[in-house]
Design an enzyme around this catalytic site. Sequence first.
Site, PDB file in Angstrom:
ATOM      1  CG  ASP A   1      -2.595   1.017   1.179  1.00 33.81           C
ATOM      2  OD1 ASP A   1      -3.208  -0.090   0.439  1.00 33.81           O
ATOM      3  OD2 ASP A   1      -2.029   1.920   0.891  1.00 33.81           O
TER       4      ASP A   1
ATOM      5  CG  ASP B   1       1.953   4.996  -7.152  1.00 36.05           C
ATOM      6  OD1 ASP B   1       1.042   4.918  -7.254  1.00 36.05           O
ATOM      7  OD2 ASP B   1       1.923   6.509  -7.243  1.00 36.05           O
ATOM      8  CB  VAL B   2      -0.159  -0.711  -7.106  1.00 39.32           C
ATOM      9  CG1 VAL B   2       0.540  -1.599  -6.467  1.00 39.32           C
ATOM     10  CG2 VAL B   2      -1.282   0.237  -6.430  1.00 39.32           C
TER      11      VAL B   2
ATOM     12  CG  ASN C   1      -7.989  -4.522  -2.458  1.00 40.40           C
ATOM     13  OD1 ASN C   1      -9.210  -4.816  -2.430  1.00 40.40           O
ATOM     14  ND2 ASN C   1      -7.717  -3.378  -1.428  1.00 40.40           N
TER      15      ASN C   1
ATOM     16  CE1 TYR D   1     -14.404   1.788  -7.889  1.00 40.51           C
ATOM     17  CE2 TYR D   1     -16.225   1.275  -7.962  1.00 40.51           C
ATOM     18  CZ  TYR D   1     -15.352   0.799  -7.893  1.00 40.51           C
ATOM     19  OH  TYR D   1     -15.084  -0.450  -6.662  1.00 40.51           O
TER      20      TYR D   1
ATOM     21  CE  LYS E   1     -12.468  -1.543  -9.194  1.00 38.17           C
ATOM     22  NZ  LYS E   1     -11.442  -2.769  -8.061  1.00 38.17           N
TER      23      LYS E   1
END
Length: 294
Positions: free
Chosen positions: A67, A93-94, A119, A185, A189
């Site tokens: 995270d 930081d993904v 996630n 969003y 997704k």
Amino acid sequence: MLDFRIPGHYPSKRWPGCRTKRIGVVMSESCRRLSGRVAIVTGAAAGIGRATARRLGAEGAMVVVVDRNQAEGNETARLVRDAGGEARFIACDVADAAAVRAMIAAAASGGRIDILVNNAGIPGTHAPIDAVREEDWDRVIAVNLRSVFLCCKYAIPYLERNGKGAIVNIASTFGMVGAPASPAYSASKGGIIALTRQLAIDYGHRGIRVNAVSPGYIDNDMDQRRSRMPPEQAAASLAAREAAAALQPLGRQADVAEIAAAVAFLVSDDASFATGAIVPIDGGCTAFFNVGMR
């Protein structure tokens, strides 16, 4: 298959080698199905990510908590360890390729990665598309979708090395059906769902299973929005969510531990023939045409 149900609705059967664990408010028969495996969980400082890290740790995995929030990420790792599991925290930081590459290398310092749970996610601006700033759109796509690409890209060589890797991507019912004022969003997704199926095709013959979980209404204040609202506004926001959730077949929001239970199943050998699956854990909301009454 194990049974994951709310307290008070529990079978009397005890499974050999299993022990009862309480994770959040959900009881489960935990069999340590993941002993000896290394699991990465992104966005694990809170919510679904934290619940998933705790569940995988309870089932025997060594959990790498990932995270940007160092304080809360370290707290998640502590919670896993306090419950008898193994965990360590890596700040990352993904959405940043170099950071993800370094994180994966650090996570695999013991030479293996067996499980990847993508996630990490943010909700973005709640507005129709003509009111969404370009930089807000780009940030949501980067954190929610680009991160899945990056983490998979750099983790797959390690997952393949062990002969049976497992990836679970956290999607959303908003990627399956239309949702108001959530363009970035929903697009992110929906992209995760399409990418999950595509990866399952490419990597099944290489021993890697790839599935997605799509949560519905869940008691998870994403991005801690309500914590930044005045108390009256926060209460109204929660009440609106609960009223909407009450219209679906199960009539309530989920607890984060119920999502974590589904993830734990999908990464375990109990789901050894499942790949390319998009699993709604949504109280029936995507199965139900809401005509304004329950």
